[in-house]
Design an enzyme around this catalytic site. Structure first.
Site, PDB file in Angstrom:
ATOM      1  N   GLU A  97      -4.760   7.605  -3.224  1.00 23.62           N
ATOM      2  CA  GLU A  97      -5.206   6.327  -2.667  1.00 23.62           C
ATOM      3  C   GLU A  97      -5.423   5.299  -3.787  1.00 23.62           C
ATOM      4  O   GLU A  97      -5.244   4.100  -3.579  1.00 23.62           O
ATOM      5  CB  GLU A  97      -6.488   6.541  -1.853  1.00 23.62           C
ATOM      6  CG  GLU A  97      -6.896   5.387  -0.957  1.00 23.62           C
ATOM      7  CD  GLU A  97      -5.941   5.120   0.207  1.00 23.62           C
ATOM      8  OE1 GLU A  97      -4.976   5.882   0.390  1.00 23.62           O
ATOM      9  OE2 GLU A  97      -6.169   4.133   0.925  1.00 23.62           O
TER      10      GLU A  97
ATOM     11  N   HIS B 252       1.747   4.482  -2.806  1.00 21.00           N
ATOM     12  CA  HIS B 252       1.799   5.939  -2.580  1.00 21.00           C
ATOM     13  C   HIS B 252       3.170   6.475  -2.997  1.00 21.00           C
ATOM     14  O   HIS B 252       3.285   7.515  -3.638  1.00 21.00           O
ATOM     15  CB  HIS B 252       1.588   6.254  -1.099  1.00 21.00           C
ATOM     16  CG  HIS B 252       0.152   6.181  -0.649  1.00 21.00           C
ATOM     17  ND1 HIS B 252      -0.847   6.912  -1.252  1.00 21.00           N
ATOM     18  CD2 HIS B 252      -0.444   5.496   0.365  1.00 21.00           C
ATOM     19  CE1 HIS B 252      -2.006   6.674  -0.624  1.00 21.00           C
ATOM     20  NE2 HIS B 252      -1.787   5.811   0.358  1.00 21.00           N
TER      21      HIS B 252
ATOM     22  N   HIS C 249       0.843  -1.198   0.000  1.00 22.56           N
ATOM     23  CA  HIS C 249       0.000   0.000   0.000  1.00 22.56           C
ATOM     24  C   HIS C 249       0.882   1.254   0.000  1.00 22.56           C
ATOM     25  O   HIS C 249       0.743   2.131  -0.854  1.00 22.56           O
ATOM     26  CB  HIS C 249      -0.913  -0.025   1.230  1.00 22.56           C
ATOM     27  CG  HIS C 249      -1.863   1.127   1.314  1.00 22.56           C
ATOM     28  ND1 HIS C 249      -3.180   1.034   0.927  1.00 22.56           N
ATOM     29  CD2 HIS C 249      -1.694   2.405   1.719  1.00 22.56           C
ATOM     30  CE1 HIS C 249      -3.772   2.208   1.100  1.00 22.56           C
ATOM     31  NE2 HIS C 249      -2.885   3.068   1.590  1.00 22.56           N
ATOM     32  N   GLU C 250       1.808   1.314   0.950  1.00 22.50           N
ATOM     33  CA  GLU C 250       2.653   2.505   1.056  1.00 22.50           C
ATOM     34  C   GLU C 250       3.581   2.616  -0.155  1.00 22.50           C
ATOM     35  O   GLU C 250       3.896   3.722  -0.597  1.00 22.50           O
ATOM     36  CB  GLU C 250       3.447   2.499   2.368  1.00 22.50           C
ATOM     37  CG  GLU C 250       2.583   2.455   3.646  1.00 22.50           C
ATOM     38  CD  GLU C 250       1.474   3.500   3.703  1.00 22.50           C
ATOM     39  OE1 GLU C 250       1.615   4.565   3.069  1.00 22.50           O
ATOM     40  OE2 GLU C 250       0.438   3.243   4.352  1.00 22.50           O
TER      41      GLU C 250
END
Ligand code: ZN
Length: 497
Positions: A289, A263, A259-260
């Site tokens: 997101e 980003h 997820h990170e």
């Protein structure tokens, strides 16, 4: 062009101050000794105050005004347009209100923590009332055409309107609620093996391997541990991420890392000529997101991804996973189960948690419900959307920090990001027919290049809507996400959705 160069210097200095505050906050979450909290809060507040004063100075305003009337090259003209928007917003909110919001949030955060520990919503309620009042005041100061919530939403998702979010969420809800019911009626796939003991060092090593494979650039970033995973940017050449290792949940670190990384790839992928300007940021929280969710869910929970990585994970954890086959693992990491806590929710039920928050936020700022009504409304909607009712306030209305931080209008961007991720991914699949095969070989270069070309490199030069339009995927809609979910979960659970 003298005026433009001077404007860039001023904006660059404001940016430096802000990024320095971000660096202090990163340190606070990773390495700072606990005793330094008060001093650090003061240091961060000083830097943020200076950054704000610098940015809203009359000189910046004058340069922007002069330059808006000039013939500029495309990059300079985008910079003036975006900086003018930020400047107008920042100047409309009186500094008294900025300070009152910061002070209210700091008191609310402390009380929220105690309220959550003691399961006492009444303790937090007066603080939330104050935060709602101040947010309404902020919306009035900013101005809006249709409703107060529009002004708040626009801060996080520029150009998006409340009515549009409501329309998207209604289209989602009508299909999603029965879809979750149908899946919940099926037998749960086995998943207990994900919660055996997984040594932290092995999890860390595997996560680093995945990060290198997806193309996170360690020359321009690093990963550390923190209680709550996040990504943060000090410059296009320094984009950092954190993860959280949990001994009894191997999926937690894995998906938070992906997820990170999503980003961070966005931030690392921006054109270098945007550096040190207001353009060097994600174009909206929803679009940001969408990038994290694309890597976490569309890529990271797909079967081709694990064709490549599962044997490597098994090598790291032979006693826990040696006897578990790929399909069993794939079903376990995609298990759907309604739950109370948003951040632990699966891909499918997550959006229902967001809808509930969006609806309650609107009721509050439109003064259609009082803060005292919220717990009952929360529980009733959890029951209606997810078929579960939280046994305590800590597992219900007190679970998120966002309201305590003063942020109203932020939540919808999570679900908008989920919808965008599916729409973007559908376009990537259309343009890259070999994508599944590449992923099964552990090769993500084509996907990364595609995302960089269409999304990352533009920073804030293109709006989220313009990016989606440029992909020829149509305006933002619920259908691409729903189609992806029907396809994926229909096949995983062997049912027609
Ligand atoms: Zn995120």
């Amino acid at each position: 062009m003298e005026a433009f160069r001077e404007l860039c210097d001023l904006l660059g200095q404001a940016d430096d101050l802000r990024r320095a505050a971000d660096l202090l906050e990163w340190d606070q979450e990773t390495y700072m000794p606990g005793g330094a909290t008060r001093a650090r809060a003061r240091q961060v507040a000083t830097l943020r105050g200076l950054a704000h004063d610098h940015f809203t100075s009359e000189r910046v305003g004058r340069f922007l005004e002069v330059l808006r009337g000039e013939e500029l090259n495309p990059l300079a003209s985008d910079l003036v347009r975006v900086a003018s928007r930020d400047y107008a917003r920042a100047c409309r909110i009186p500094s008294r209100l900025v300070q009152e919001l910061a002070a209210a949030a700091s008191r609310a955060k402390d009380t929220w923590q105690r309220a959550r520990q003691t399961n006492d919503f009444n303790l937090f309620a007066p603080h939330l009332e104050r935060i709602v009042d101040l947010n309404i005041e902020k919306a009035e100061a900013l101005g809006y055409d249709v409703c107060c919530y529009d002004a708040l939403l626009d801060e996080f998702e520029p150009g998006m309107r409340t009515a549009e979010v409501a329309r998207l969420f209604a289209a989602l809800k009508v299909e999603l609620v029965p879809m979750v019911r149908a899946i919940t009626a099926c037998e749960s796939p086995p998943y207990a093996f994900l919660h055996e003991q997984y040594e932290r060092a092995g999890q860390w090593e595997f996560g680093m391997h995945v990060l290198r494979a997806v193309g996170y650039d360690f020359m321009r970033g690093r990963q550390d541990e923190s209680a709550h995973p996040f990504s943060t940017t000090f410059s296009i050449s320094d984009v950092r991420i954190t993860t959280r290792l949990s001994e009894h949940n191997v999926a937690s670190a894995l998906f938070s890392t992906l997820h990170e990384a999503g980003h961070a790839l966005y931030e690392q992928g921006m054109d270098l000529d945007l550096e040190n300007t207001p353009l060097a940021e994600g174009t909206s929280l929803g679009m940001h997101e969408s990038q994290s969710r694309l890597w976490e869910n569309q890529v990271g929970r797909s079967r081709p991804f694990w064709v490549h990585f599962y044997p490597i994970l098994q090598e790291h954890f032979p006693s826990q996973l040696g006897a578990i086959d790929l399909d069993t693992f794939h079903r376990a990491i995609n298990r759907v189960a309604p739950s109370f806590i948003r951040v632990e929710a699966d891909e499918l039920t997550y959006n229902l948690h967001i809808m509930l928050r969006f609806e309650l936020e609107q009721l509050m700022v439109e003064r259609k419900a009082s803060v005292g009504d919220l717990p009952a409304l929360w529980d009733a909607r959890m029951e209606e959307y997810l078929g579960v009712c939280p046994p305590t306030a800590a597992q219900g209305i007190l679970q998120d920090i966002h309201w305590a931080l003063g942020a109203i209008g932020y939540f919808p961007t999570y679900a908008l990001g989920n919808l965008m991720s599916a729409q973007v991914y559908a376009c990537a699949r259309r343009d890259l027919p070999q994508l599944d095969r590449c992923m099964a070989d552990g090769d993500f270069a084509d996907l990364r290049t595609w995302l960089r070309l269409h999304i990352h490199r533009h920073g804030r030069r293109r709006s989220a809507a313009a990016i989606l339009a440029g992909l020829d995927g149509g305006a933002l809609a619920a259908e691409p996400w729903l189609a992806l979910m029907r396809e994926k979960y229909g096949s995983l659970y062997g049912i027609q959705l």
